[in-house]
Design a protein around this motif. Structure first.
Motif, PDB file in Angstrom:
ATOM      1  N   VAL A 154      27.640  -0.058  26.375  1.00  0.00           N
ATOM      2  CA  VAL A 154      28.593   0.695  26.417  1.00  0.00           C
ATOM      3  C   VAL A 154      28.664   1.202  25.598  1.00  0.00           C
ATOM      4  CG1 VAL A 154      31.017   1.557  27.708  1.00  0.00           C
ATOM      5  CG2 VAL A 154      29.731  -0.677  28.022  1.00  0.00           C
ATOM      6  N   VAL A 155      28.089   2.876  25.990  1.00  0.00           N
ATOM      7  CA  VAL A 155      27.333   4.345  25.151  1.00  0.00           C
ATOM      8  C   VAL A 155      28.134   5.354  25.237  1.00  0.00           C
ATOM      9  CG1 VAL A 155      25.668   4.820  23.448  1.00  0.00           C
ATOM     10  CG2 VAL A 155      25.029   2.309  24.139  1.00  0.00           C
ATOM     11  N   GLU A 156      28.086   5.853  24.018  1.00  0.00           N
ATOM     12  CA  GLU A 156      29.016   7.126  25.109  1.00  0.00           C
ATOM     13  C   GLU A 156      28.140   8.575  24.906  1.00  0.00           C
ATOM     14  OE1 GLU A 156      32.279   9.308  23.208  1.00  0.00           O
ATOM     15  OE2 GLU A 156      33.667   8.467  24.726  1.00  0.00           O
ATOM     16  N   LEU A 157      27.407   9.028  25.656  1.00  0.00           N
ATOM     17  CA  LEU A 157      26.477  10.690  25.336  1.00  0.00           C
ATOM     18  C   LEU A 157      27.218  12.177  25.818  1.00  0.00           C
ATOM     19  CD1 LEU A 157      24.633   8.963  29.080  1.00  0.00           C
ATOM     20  CD2 LEU A 157      24.190   8.364  26.671  1.00  0.00           C
ATOM     21  N   ARG A 158      26.140  12.438  25.311  1.00  0.00           N
ATOM     22  CA  ARG A 158      26.827  13.702  24.829  1.00  0.00           C
ATOM     23  C   ARG A 158      25.481  14.724  25.924  1.00  0.00           C
ATOM     24  NH1 ARG A 158      31.182  15.899  23.357  1.00  0.00           N
ATOM     25  NH2 ARG A 158      31.490  14.160  22.851  1.00  0.00           N
ATOM     26  N   ARG A 159      25.603  15.629  26.036  1.00  0.00           N
ATOM     27  CA  ARG A 159      24.889  17.122  25.706  1.00  0.00           C
ATOM     28  C   ARG A 159      25.024  18.727  26.163  1.00  0.00           C
ATOM     29  NH1 ARG A 159      22.911  16.223  32.040  1.00  0.00           N
ATOM     30  NH2 ARG A 159      25.320  16.159  33.417  1.00  0.00           N
ATOM     31  N   ARG A 160      24.353  19.733  25.729  1.00  0.00           N
ATOM     32  CA  ARG A 160      25.091  21.332  25.872  1.00  0.00           C
ATOM     33  C   ARG A 160      25.575  21.882  26.431  1.00  0.00           C
ATOM     34  NH1 ARG A 160      20.399  23.600  22.769  1.00  0.00           N
ATOM     35  NH2 ARG A 160      19.095  22.300  24.480  1.00  0.00           N
ATOM     36  N   ARG A 161      24.398  20.870  28.533  1.00  0.00           N
ATOM     37  CA  ARG A 161      25.282  21.583  29.006  1.00  0.00           C
ATOM     38  C   ARG A 161      24.617  20.448  30.559  1.00  0.00           C
ATOM     39  NH1 ARG A 161      21.604  25.483  27.628  1.00  0.00           N
ATOM     40  NH2 ARG A 161      23.237  26.231  27.031  1.00  0.00           N
ATOM     41  N   GLU A 162      25.196  20.622  31.706  1.00  0.00           N
ATOM     42  CA  GLU A 162      25.001  20.361  32.682  1.00  0.00           C
ATOM     43  C   GLU A 162      23.549  19.993  33.494  1.00  0.00           C
ATOM     44  OE1 GLU A 162      27.279  18.539  36.783  1.00  0.00           O
ATOM     45  OE2 GLU A 162      28.363  20.562  35.721  1.00  0.00           O
ATOM     46  N   GLY A 163      22.769  19.081  33.301  1.00  0.00           N
ATOM     47  CA  GLY A 163      21.591  19.043  34.074  1.00  0.00           C
ATOM     48  C   GLY A 163      20.173  19.211  32.880  1.00  0.00           C
ATOM     49  N   GLU A 164      21.010  19.311  32.025  1.00  0.00           N
ATOM     50  CA  GLU A 164      20.439  19.237  30.272  1.00  0.00           C
ATOM     51  C   GLU A 164      20.191  17.200  29.887  1.00  0.00           C
ATOM     52  OE1 GLU A 164      21.430  21.358  26.332  1.00  0.00           O
ATOM     53  OE2 GLU A 164      20.198  22.898  27.785  1.00  0.00           O
ATOM     54  N   PRO A 165      19.190  17.333  29.417  1.00  0.00           N
ATOM     55  CA  PRO A 165      18.688  15.510  28.768  1.00  0.00           C
ATOM     56  C   PRO A 165      19.861  15.093  28.025  1.00  0.00           C
ATOM     57  CG  PRO A 165      16.513  16.749  28.489  1.00  0.00           C
ATOM     58  CD  PRO A 165      17.979  17.902  28.619  1.00  0.00           C
ATOM     59  N   TRP A 166      20.511  14.020  28.181  1.00  0.00           N
ATOM     60  CA  TRP A 166      21.223  13.253  26.956  1.00  0.00           C
ATOM     61  C   TRP A 166      20.422  12.838  25.630  1.00  0.00           C
ATOM     62  CZ3 TRP A 166      26.459  13.678  29.203  1.00  0.00           C
ATOM     63  CH2 TRP A 166      26.193  13.665  30.543  1.00  0.00           C
ATOM     64  N   GLN A 167      21.817  12.784  24.795  1.00  0.00           N
ATOM     65  CA  GLN A 167      22.015  11.848  23.934  1.00  0.00           C
ATOM     66  C   GLN A 167      22.547  11.292  23.344  1.00  0.00           C
ATOM     67  OE1 GLN A 167      21.528  15.362  20.894  1.00  0.00           O
ATOM     68  NE2 GLN A 167      19.579  15.279  20.896  1.00  0.00           N
ATOM     69  N   TYR A 168      22.304  10.337  22.790  1.00  0.00           N
ATOM     70  CA  TYR A 168      23.312   8.699  22.633  1.00  0.00           C
ATOM     71  C   TYR A 168      24.636   9.221  21.230  1.00  0.00           C
ATOM     72  CZ  TYR A 168      22.287   6.263  18.693  1.00  0.00           C
ATOM     73  OH  TYR A 168      21.514   4.924  18.014  1.00  0.00           O
ATOM     74  N   GLN A 169      25.272   8.823  21.135  1.00  0.00           N
ATOM     75  CA  GLN A 169      27.160   9.628  20.987  1.00  0.00           C
ATOM     76  C   GLN A 169      26.615   7.671  19.295  1.00  0.00           C
ATOM     77  OE1 GLN A 169      27.154  12.791  19.600  1.00  0.00           O
ATOM     78  NE2 GLN A 169      25.652  12.524  20.943  1.00  0.00           N
ATOM     79  N   VAL A 170      26.652   7.920  18.263  1.00  0.00           N
ATOM     80  CA  VAL A 170      26.602   6.951  17.564  1.00  0.00           C
ATOM     81  C   VAL A 170      28.486   7.323  16.913  1.00  0.00           C
ATOM     82  CG1 VAL A 170      26.879   6.046  14.860  1.00  0.00           C
ATOM     83  CG2 VAL A 170      24.973   6.757  16.063  1.00  0.00           C
ATOM     84  N   ASP A 171      29.579   6.027  17.242  1.00  0.00           N
ATOM     85  CA  ASP A 171      30.974   6.060  17.198  1.00  0.00           C
ATOM     86  C   ASP A 171      31.815   6.673  18.218  1.00  0.00           C
ATOM     87  OD1 ASP A 171      30.834   4.624  14.385  1.00  0.00           O
ATOM     88  OD2 ASP A 171      30.741   6.747  13.171  1.00  0.00           O
TER      89      ASP A 171
END
Length: 675
Positions: free
Chosen positions: A195-212
């Motif tokens: 299970v890995v948290e994700l983040r991005r700048r706005r809807e529709g953009e690609p995701w980046q996974y979050q350490v911690d």
């Protein structure tokens, strides 16, 4: 082995993934009545339950996902239209080590094997692996996948299975017993789930996974699970380590899965038998293992007694695997569940829809030659609402209910089902089906078997009620827009020998697989259905037979060995494949198939994965123009000194770091979007 390889996978994949199941004796030696034996040549469409099959298949399902009682997540529609217009790619030769997408699209990994989930975990180093590091890193061979966005659309969570490992391309050879045990512990930590948290700048953009990330979690072979349902606590699942029979360490062979309306993720324990040394000296053991073994590919039994089922203290340990697992991705401290009420088999996965009366209906395939299609209907009803409390209550829905297995009947004369793929005189392979109860009100209805026996030895229970042998039922998915159910049948090289052809499995030596379309005729939670074959797969240019729901076969993309299924917001079917290199000579890929109108059956290839890889876990967020797949076992046939793939980094590793293929979750998006 060469004959086997030509049927589908590479020899290495078969050895590591399913313990060479197709080379050993068949687990299903029952002589169940196939529907060709029980179908009458006089059977017509109008003779079925007072309904014609054609009418049944065309029936508008009142309880389709948008019906009363269905949660919004299953009510197809919403705002906007699909943003996934594309020109199909050409098939990619099986020796090409590239990830190929349509013109106008680009791709990047979201996360790769070995990427750290926590700042306390070291960065991946092929030459310096350890059990401790791997337990905090993304695991190996990701399979089922989902990307769950939070309401803001800027954060979310990725959940995936880690099905198995390939030590040949992870480690250099060794004969040192201590080193073998250390590596075995690394492999234990590399399997399970993430299970890995994700983040991005706005809807529709690609995701980046979050350490911690707050929700980051690794579930491994050592994580404690709670058994639920009426087999929990029975003598069939007790061991010396767990005399209560309620707490199981680990999950194994996690293949496909599903996401529930209440926000949890289901995972199917599939090829668990290959992890145990066991005698297979009883009908119950033989039905799951086929043959006895004194050693396994993992070697865990040499130092961990729970994987040695010859040991009287752990003879029941295999009975504690082969279930549907449920994980709450919102709570990294929660104890995941194993649901015995849903039966024990080689679960490809489970996919849930809500009936109009609020009960949960889950569809499941048992992924082995000549095994069965199942359905589970919960006793209790889904409760709407958000938050931890509602989610925890709904997590008990799969603990109590009724389990069914499918029996198919064709409507064509037996003489017209020739095994060649030639359509019968009515122009389609179709018929009716019945869901035969194994439990009712939670209790066994199988003569001579207790409830606990039905839930632990589910295959034997299904044998006893005359279920229809199928061509390796893998993913089974209800369409959230129409309520129709789709079944991926990957292949069965023994069709026509160990099991005769029939109208639902009409191809002798079925190498290329097919897809069924089911319509529940008396409700999603009911007992009868109509069915037809949507696709007979293969390469139309060279295969002697193919069928694409009537669409002109010269216009489709070649496709073979359908495995995982998904749907977009418009109700189109998406199919990922596992076995094209060994059948039609192309790398595996992801394909879109419209299900309505003039385009129905028009198979169109969207992407191709690298050499020796399998396409898994497709996620289609078409209104954002995003597609996600899990790329499993790239470069499977290589070795630590002679890799055959360098996906996804292709040599761009840190200076002094050895290059190796890394199973990864990949996202694909339109090039005209910001990245």
């Amino acid at each position: 082995m060469s004959n086997h390889v030509s049927g589908k996978r590479s020899a290495v994949t078969c050895q590591l993934k399913c313990a060479n199941a197709c080379l050993g004796p068949e687990c299903n030696t029952s002589d169940n009545p196939h529907f060709r034996d029980i179908a009458s040549a006089a059977l017509t469409r109008r003779s079925v339950l007072g309904l014609g099959v054609a009418g049944a298949i065309g029936l508008v399902i009142a309880e389709a996902a948008g019906g009363a009682g269905a949660p919004a997540a299953f009510a197809g529609g919403g705002r906007g239209r699909s943003a996934l217009a594309f020109d199909p790619i050409a098939p990619v030769n099986r020796l090409v080590d590239e990830f190929t997408v349509p013109q106008g699209y680009q791709w990047a990994p979201v996360i790769r094997w070995g990427d750290p989930l926590f700042s306390s975990t070291p960065a991946f180093d092929l030459a310096a692996q350890s059990p401790e590091a791997q337990a905090g890193q993304f695991g190996y061979n990701n399979d089922y996948l989902d990307i769950l966005a939070d309401p803001s659309g800027k954060t979310g969570v990725l959940v995936t299975n880690h099905e198995y490992v390939n030590p040949n391309i992870m480690f250099a050879p060794t004969d040192d017993p201590a080193e073998k045990q250390r590596r075995g512990d690394i492999c234990k930590a590399a399997q399970g789930m993430a299970v890995v948290e994700l983040r991005r700048r706005r809807e529709g953009e690609p995701w980046q996974y979050q350490v911690d990330g707050r929700r980051n979690r690794r579930i491994t072979v050592e994580t404690v699970f709670e058994l639920t349902g009426r087999a929990a606590g029975s003598d069939l699942v007790k061991t010396a380590e767990d005399p209560e029979g309620r707490w199981v360490k680990g999950t194994l062979g996690n293949c496909a899965g599903g996401t529930t309306p209440w926000g949890t993720v289901l995972s199917g324990e599939e090829n668990f038998n290959g992890y145990f040394a066991w005698a297979a000296d009883t009908p119950q053991q033989k039905r799951y293992s086929g043959s006895s073994t004194t050693s396994t590919e993992t070697g865990w039994e040499a130092y961990d007694p729970r994987f040695d089922a010859h040991n009287p203290d752990f003879v029941n340990e295999p009975n504690r695997f082969g279930y549907i697992v449920e994980v709450d991705p919102e709570d990294p401290t929660s104890t995941p569940l194993k649901h015995t009420a849903m039966g024990r088999l080689k679960h490809e996965g489970a996919n849930v829809i809500i009936a109009p009366d609020g009960r949960v209906v889950a569809y499941m395939g048992d992924d082995e030659r000549n095994d069965y299609l199942y359905k589970f209907v919960s006793r209790d009803r889904y409760r709407g609402g958000k938050g931890h409390g509602a989610r925890r209550k709904n997590m008990r829905l799969l603990s109590e209910g009724d389990l069914y297995v499918a029996r198919f009947t064709g409507n064509s004369p037996v003489a017209e089902i020739t095994g060649t793929g030639a359509l019968p005189s009515d122009g389609r392979f179709d018929g009716i089906g019945e869901w035969v109860a194994l439990t009712r009100d939670g209790e066994s209805v199988v003569p001579g078997m207790s409830t606990e026996e039905v839930l632990v030895y589910t295959r034997l229970a299904a044998d006893a009620v005359g279920a229809t042998k199928m061509d390796r039922p893998e993913d089974v998915e209800p369409n959230p827009k129409t309520g129709k159910v789709y079944v991926a049948l990957t292949n069965n090289s023994n069709r026509g020998s160990s099991s005769p052809v029939d109208e639902a499995n009409p191809i002798t030596g079925n190498r290329y697989g097919h897809v069924l379309e089911l319509t529940e005729t008396d409700g999603q939670a009911g007992r009868t259905f109509g069915w037809s074959i949507l696709l007979l797969c293969g390469d139309p240019a060279v295969t002697g037979y193919t069928y694409f729901a009537g669409f002109p076969k010269e216009l489709v993309s070649p496709i073979s060995c359908p495995d995982n299924l998904a749907f977009d917001s418009e109700g189109n079917l998406w199919i990922s494949t596992d076995g094209q290199p060994g059948t039609i000579g192309f790398n595996d890929g992801l394909f879109k198939v419209p299900l309505e109108g003039r385009e129905r059956g028009h198979v169109q290839q969207f992407l191709s994965v690298p050499r020796e890889a399998e396409t898994c876990g497709p996620v289609i967020h078409d209104r954002e123009g995003l597609v996600f797949v899990a790329v499993q076992h790239p470069g499977e046939n290589g070795s630590i000194g002679a890799q055959t793939s360098l996906f996804p980094d292709y040599g761009s590793t840190a200076p002094g770091t050895a290059a190796a293929p890394r199973p990864s979750v990949v996202q694909v998006w339109s090039s005209d979007r910001r990245s």
